[in-house]
Structure formats: C-alpha cells, structure tokens
Design an enzyme around this catalytic site. Structure first.
Site, PDB file in Angstrom:
ATOM      1  CB  ILE A   1      -2.921  -5.070   3.438  1.00  0.00           C
ATOM      2  CG1 ILE A   1      -2.892  -6.265   4.408  1.00  0.00           C
ATOM      3  CG2 ILE A   1      -4.314  -4.879   2.866  1.00  0.00           C
ATOM      4  CD1 ILE A   1      -3.657  -6.024   5.705  1.00  0.00           C
ATOM      5  CG  ASP A   2       0.673  -8.271   5.363  1.00  0.00           C
ATOM      6  OD1 ASP A   2       0.199  -7.377   6.099  1.00  0.00           O
ATOM      7  OD2 ASP A   2       0.363  -9.468   5.480  1.00  0.00           O
TER       8      ASP A   2
END
Lengths: 396, 396
Positions: free
Chosen positions: B134-135
């Site tokens: 997600i980062d």
C-alpha cells in the site's frame, strides 16, 4: 392558501438523513397537495434566519443524489434555542405559509420538536419528528434510521480487519467504535462473524463497567490461542464509578478532554502484557460511509420521511414516526416484521435508550444471540464471503 | 518432471495481494504446463516448514473469492531468514519439484527474493518478484499493486468526511493516513476534490519537515474562512531533526512507542487555537477495504501475478515485475499508458521510494497538479457526486 412543508435537520450526521429528506420530497410530489418543500438551510438557526430553499424545484436526477450523499445536504446547527425563538418561529412559519414542520434528528432534536409543537398548538401548524441517529438511542422506536448503516459499517469493517489480523497473527488490534453512552454500534460488530472464532473476539460496551484486569485476562488468553486478536470497544467505556476509563489529558474552560479509548487500551496491552498492539479509530469515516450504507436502513429512512409528511397531512402533530418490530413473529416466520407508527413526542423527548441487559453476555465482553437476532435484519444483505486457505490447510 | 509453482506472501496486507495470487493460478491453468500452484502457508516460514497447498485443485468459484478477500489468504510471516535458511530452501524446492518461485511483497520481500535467487542460481529454479505494498515505496516501478486501492480508500473517505464536516462546520478534523516514511497514501487524499474548496484543505507528508507554527497558522486561517476544516496527515510526520512530531509516550526493551499523530495534532489545535478538533485514524480498516478496492489496481494485481509466472516460464529469474508509465504520452492523449516490464531485482532491493519534490507544493501543505495527474488513473472510476443544497442556496 399554499400548503408548504419545512424540513429541518438537527444534530450529527448519518449516512441516510438525506434519504429521509428524499422521502419527504417524493411524498410531497405524489400527494399533489404540496406547493413547496422548504429545506431549512443550516438547521434550527436556518429557521430563525429564514434561510429556506424550495427543494421541489430540483430535477429528480439531482434529488436522487440525496440517496448517496452522506451527512446533511441542507446543513445542521448546534444553535441553542431559547423560548423567544420558539415564539418567533410561529410567525416565520405563518409568513412562509408553512403548515407542516418536519424535524429530523436525534434526542436533542426531538426535544426541540416537542417545544416547537407546543409553540405551534392552535395555530394550524403540524409538527412531526423524523428519528435519525447512528447511536440508536431514541426511546420506544425499535431502532432509528442511520443506525443500520453505522451497524453495517462496523460489522463489515470488523470482518475485513479480522481477515487482515488473521493473515499475519502477531498482534492485538483494538477497534474503537462511536457511541459514547449507548453501545449499539459497538455491539453490531458481532455481525461480522460467520464462523466460530471469527473476529471480533471481544466486545466491550459502555453499558457495563469496564474492568481492566478482566480485559487483560481475556486478551492474554485469546492471544495465546490465536496470535491475532480483534477487540471492538465503545469510545465511551467507563469504570465502576462511571468515569471514563481513559484519564483526562487536559482541560479547557469549557470542557475536559480525554484521549482515545482504543489507543489507551492498546498501550495497556503493550505495557502490561508485552504483546504488540495497535488501535484503529475510523470515527466519522464510519457514519459518513456510503459504500457501507445498509439498503434496509436507506429504505426505512425514505419511509420515515414519507410517513412523517403523511402523518402531518392527516392532521397529526406532536408525534415522531417510529418503527415497531415483532421479533417473536420474526423468529417464528423467519421474516423481518416492521411497521411504522406515530409515537407522542412527549414519550420520546430526551430519554436516552441504552442496550438492555439481555443483549450483553454475563462477563460483559460480548453480546448475546438475542442481540444478533434483533440486529441482523437492519444491516441488509449478507456480508461477502472470504476465502482462507490457511484454514483449508489446517483442516486437511 | 512436473512443473510446479510456489507462491509466497511477505509483509503487510493490501486489498489486492490475493488478486495477484489469482492471476498466477489463472496463468498456470491457461498455460497447460503447470502441474501444481503451491501456496506457502504462512509466508517464508511456510517454505521452511514445507507447508504447501496446491491451489489449482480448488474450483474456480472458490478461487474467485480471492478477488474480494483482503490481506493474504495463504498467510504471511515476519520470520527473519538466515543464510542457512536460503540454502535449505533449494533442497525443499527440489524435493517438491518447484521450478518457479514467486515472491509477492514489498521492499523487505524483494530483498528476500534477491537472496533466494542467489541461492537458486544454477539449480534450474527461477525466482520472480511480484510487487505489493500500500505504501508504494518500491523503486523503479511507477507504482505497486495495493497502492491504487489504498489511494482510492483515502480519497473516497476524505470526500465523505469532507461532506460530514461541511454539514455542521464547527470543527477541525484531522485524518491520519498510513505510510510512515513515504506519503503516497496521504497525498492521494487530494483526489477527493471535485471543486475548489473541497476537502482535504491541508495535506502534510513525511517527506517535508513538519512546522508546528505553520500548521497552526494554516488551520486558523482556514477555520476562520470555512468553519469546518479537514486535514490529512501521514502517520510518520517528522520535525526538522527527523524526529517524530509526537513525543514518545513510553519505551519497552524492544521499542519506543509514540502516540497517534492525528490525536496529537487535534489536541494541539484545541490547546493552542481554542478550536474544537477531533481526529480519525482508519488505519488497517483502509488497507483491508474491499468496497474501496480500485478496479484498476485489482486488474493490475492480477496482471502482475500472470506476468510473473510468464516471465519465470520464459526462463527469467532474479527479476521483479514492474509497471512503466508514460505520463507525457498520457497527457497528450488523455489515456492511461502503462506497460509491464521485468526489472532486475538488484535494482529494487531495499531501496525506499518517497514522493519527489515536484509532487509537493512550496509550503509543504498540499500536493501539486503533477501529482494528481500521476495518481488519478490508479484509483479507478470517478468518485460519486454529492449534492449540497447549502451551496446551491449561497449561489442563488
């Protein structure tokens, strides 16, 4: 003389207040009697400032957006009304030829509704309440529009967080739910479960005094068993003295501020048990969520708006639209049994409805099956199924 | 000899890791070459414990659930591998006739991928990385599967919270987003805006030192102008010395614990400005959200799985599947331009990609249009339109 309606929104948002407004507009249109459906722009303060806008003139295409717009499209206020304001309102209503005043809100708004009703008595102006609150704490009505969606949000989100925590089970996750004095939303997290052992593993409600030692005992036991534990707690947890479990962090002249319960308990787990923990606090992300809107809740919100206008047009005043359930009949027949009735506003004014004892388990760390049966129809369709190959592997 | 695939999941969850797994299974099925697609149950630790399950044997109906199951269905681990573990793995792969090892994860997992590749060199075993985080902090690839959904979640949620705050504009709402060192998720909240003045009103990223005085100045100005202010902040905000802006709350032998940035800043607003404030921290509710899954992200996650297996079957090893964008061509033609390439794993190992300066505005309280153009295609379809009668009223 024209027949005009005024809709006023009070208090905090839900995912379906605007659906009730939509219901009023549709009912007005279909009745063939109503000239204007005014929205009070900015709540009760909007009445005094005569900030009225006719919503009937908007095309259906635009009005349909109300069904998927969170919070209130006409605005709300926290303005504290005084006695002279109620008297002033009567003249304002007359000036704008408003015969029907519909107030949509929670307990505070129902109190206002009762006072406006008193002021309007004998003036030919009918005043009807439309219940609305995610907190589900209005008396007599089985539940309130807004609750079903907040319940669906917390149930669906807890199920998703449960899968997340289980996929790398190395910590305790505390999920903080809204509802300061009433644990209805927190309790609804139990609807996340499809199989025994599913999250949430522990549920703590503000209706029961919170015992730190029992909490730590429960968390430790479950962590040793599962590795990943999901706990759902109400933001308003209190100890046996009725004080918030979180110590106050600072005070201003107007108020005392407390930290977040979830963060406090996660820290407690780390400190006292040496177990990795974190907390999540979706807060208003939950009450504003359209993807998690419950279709049942939305339909009932529309219905509440329609029925409020109908009641007013039939000459009723000083009443709130309420939902009456027959849970016994539901259990016998397996079909949700709900009917709409009008309830004298005096019976609901300023009474906060909390969770009854029969919905909470003995240890105070979960809800009962009775609660689940009561809550289930309100959240709408089944939550989606997930696949867990880890589980399939263990079952081989 | 059989041709078997092993899929291994590493690190933290996203909403579409399982979609990449689905892509691998579908590619394997369609290739007609593969006998078994093993899932390593419980990540890299699952390899060493030989916890393998053939996923090809499951019916399509069940496998389709992967597309809407958050986190990892086969499990992950945080087990720290040692050199002897890599050597042991080679024998395990041979024993199970595994020719293709696909590692799905973030920077840490890509490092593992590189080491397994080194250990497998000359053994006829191909090792390919599937990016996932997600980062969005993996090097070279334009973006990573998992990010688009996290971005859609924060954009959609910020839009909903924006409407909530605007409907009763009496406070500052601080929304804390995930991403400790890279502000990609926080930045994506800007995609919530449809009109000038829409939330978020301020965005603070970990790539820029956080100045408390400027923050308070910005909040005060916007509060005076709007009444309701939405601020999105990264959980990892740091001051000019590179230290977290939140003072540490306690230490254990293993780690220092900090409070939540959102709660800290909300308190600051109350204390220093005397303005009502609250904070929300959806945290893992965001990365696990299926309703906010980006269809573009999901399709790309499936594609990444397929392409990883294809690359391995073509004889490639020590590479990661990456997405290459042509943003200039996109701007000229208005169509998203993305192609898949394999990138030598050595080039991506353990390098953390943060937001470039050109994506952040001068004052460091917002993103630039360049960022928005880059991010827009990744979140999928337009967010829903809302209706605001308050605004219509003001416009009359």
């Amino acid at each position: 003389m024209a027949e005009n309606v005024l809709v006023v929104h009070g208090g905090g948002p839900t995912a379906v207040i605007n659906s009730s407004l939509y219901g009023v507009i549709e009912e007005a249109r279909e009745s063939g009697r109503i000239d204007k459906v005014y929205g009070a722009i900015g709540g009760s303060e909007g009445i005094l400032r005569e900030r009225f806008m006719d919503l009937l003139k908007f095309p259906e295409e635009k009005l349909k957006l109300l069904l998927e717009t969170p919070a209130t499209s006409i605005g709300s206020s926290r303005y504290a009304l005084e006695q002279k304001d109620y008297e002033a309102m009567v003249d304002i209503f007359k000036k704008h030829e408003i015969q029907y005043v519909l107030l949509n809100g929670g307990n505070g708004t129902m109190d206002t509704c009762g006072r406006i009703y008193e002021a309007c008595k004998g003036e030919g102006i009918r005043v009807v309440g439309i219940p609305k609150t995610i907190d589900n704490d209005i008396a007599i009505t089985d539940h309130t529009p807004g609750y079903g969606s907040a319940a669906r949000y917390i149930a669906g989100t807890t199920a998703e967080v449960g899968v997340d925590v289980k996929s790398l089970p190395i910590h305790v996750c505390i999920l903080e739910a809204m509802g300061r004095n009433a644990g209805w939303i927190t309790a609804a997290s139990a609807l996340a479960r499809k199989q025994p052992g599913d999250a949430p593993h522990l549920i703590y409600l503000p209706e029961r005094p919170f015992h730190e030692d029992e909490f730590l005992e429960d968390v430790k036991r479950l962590y040793e068993e599962k590795g990943g534990v999901v706990v759902v707690v109400s933001e308003g947890l209190k100890n046996e003295l009725g004080e918030p479990v979180v110590p106050p962090i600072f005070k201003t002249e107007r108020a005392t501020y407390y930290g977040d319960v979830g963060a406090f308990l996660a820290e407690l787990v780390i400190r006292k048990l040496g177990i990795k923990a974190r907390s999540e606090k979706p807060g208003i992300c939950g009450r504003a969520s359209i993807p998690w809107q419950s279709p049942v809740d939305r339909d009932e919100a529309i219905l509440a708006g329609r029925e409020a206008l109908k009641a007013a047009m039939e000459g009723k005043s000083g009443v709130m639209v309420g939902f009456i359930r027959d849970v016994e009949k539901e259990e016998a027949g397996g079909v949700y049994q709900m009917r709409v009735e009008t309830i004298p506003i005096k019976e609901v004014m300023m009474y906060e409805r909390t969770i009854p004892a029969s919905y909470i388990n003995q240890r105070g760390n979960d809800v009962t099956d009775e609660f689940i049966r009561w809550c289930r129809p309100l959240i709408g369709p089944e939550l989606r199924d997930f696949i867990d190959f880890k589980e399939e592997y263990e079952k081989r």
